[in-house]
Design a protein around this motif. Structure first.
Motif, PDB file in Angstrom:
ATOM      1  N   THR A 141      -4.259 -17.242  -4.260  1.00  0.00           N
ATOM      2  CA  THR A 141      -4.077 -16.403  -3.860  1.00  0.00           C
ATOM      3  C   THR A 141      -5.052 -15.526  -2.385  1.00  0.00           C
ATOM      4  OG1 THR A 141      -3.392 -15.584  -6.498  1.00  0.00           O
ATOM      5  CG2 THR A 141      -3.211 -13.907  -4.978  1.00  0.00           C
TER       6      THR A 141
ATOM      7  N   ILE B  85      -5.975 -11.719  -1.268  1.00  0.00           N
ATOM      8  CA  ILE B  85      -5.429 -10.185  -1.656  1.00  0.00           C
ATOM      9  C   ILE B  85      -6.333  -9.623  -0.719  1.00  0.00           C
ATOM     10  CG2 ILE B  85      -6.323  -8.012  -2.871  1.00  0.00           C
ATOM     11  CD1 ILE B  85      -6.961 -10.741  -5.218  1.00  0.00           C
TER      12      ILE B  85
ATOM     13  N   LEU C  67      -0.684  -8.664  -3.611  1.00  0.00           N
ATOM     14  CA  LEU C  67      -1.323 -10.627  -3.110  1.00  0.00           C
ATOM     15  C   LEU C  67      -0.177 -10.920  -1.888  1.00  0.00           C
ATOM     16  CD1 LEU C  67      -0.276 -10.912  -6.802  1.00  0.00           C
ATOM     17  CD2 LEU C  67      -2.854 -10.113  -5.469  1.00  0.00           C
TER      18      LEU C  67
ATOM     19  N   GLY D   6      -1.845  -8.963 -10.209  1.00  0.00           N
ATOM     20  CA  GLY D   6      -2.101  -8.012  -9.476  1.00  0.00           C
ATOM     21  C   GLY D   6      -1.917  -6.598  -9.779  1.00  0.00           C
TER      22      GLY D   6
END
Length: 187
Positions: free
Chosen positions: A29, A31, A62, A100
């Motif tokens: 992931t 961010i 994300l 998230g």
């Protein structure tokens, strides 16, 4: 994992790494942006295969990072609508999930159910929500402790034959647990 994962090190100090910090390889992931949920936003929801789950408190926006990362849910409300809210990353022999938002109680229940952890002994016992199941194993034998936290009697369903630990009788079918009673079964 949920929002703010990787924000601090083991000593509780904020790290200067891009979120999710040291967990980025595991979670697959990236961010690029995050935000506190403002009071006038109301409930921020994400859609996970038709399940509306709340992404409370903070929202990480994300992006999948890597070939094994897959978007499972997207924000369905607020200005985040359409942005990925949940990513599954296949890692080694397992999977990592990054959500998230913070986990509201109903959101946690959806996760437990969808990931098969909500009722891991569902084929053996059906319990009311006020009961807890704890499982212990010794010498290759499993012991199932059923604890009734309610101030009244409740009914549970034993789906396969289990031996009641103290009485020794084999039980299958409906069983009553008195107020605050504990029953122990052996598989």
């Amino acid at each position: 994992m949920g929002c703010r994962t990787g924000y601090k090190d083991l000593c509780g100090r904020c790290v200067m790494d891009k979120l999710p910090g040291k967990a980025s390889g595991l979670t697959g992931t990236d961010i690029p942006e995050y935000s506190f949920v403002a009071p006038d936003d109301g409930r921020v929801l994400a859609d996970w295969d038709g399940n509306q789950i709340e992404a409370a408190v903070f929202n990480d926006l994300l992006e999948p990072a890597g070939e094994q990362a897959e978007v499972l849910a997207r924000y369905a409300s607020s200005y985040y609508a359409g942005t990925p809210a949940l990513i599954r990353n296949r890692y080694g022999k397992g999977e990592a999930y990054y959500f998230g938002g913070a986990f509201a109680v109903d959101t946690a229940k959806v996760f437990l159910d969808k990931l098969g952890a909500g009722t891991p002994y569902g084929e053996v016992l059906e319990l009311p929500e006020c009961c807890e199941l704890a499982v212990r194993e010794k010498d290759g034998r499993k012991y199932l402790f059923v604890l009734n936290y309610a101030s009244e009697s409740v009914k549970a369903v034993v789906k396969k034959e289990l031996r009641e630990f103290f009485g020794g009788e084999v039980i299958k079918g409906e069983v009553e647990l008195g107020a605050y009673e504990v029953k122990i079964f052996a598989e």
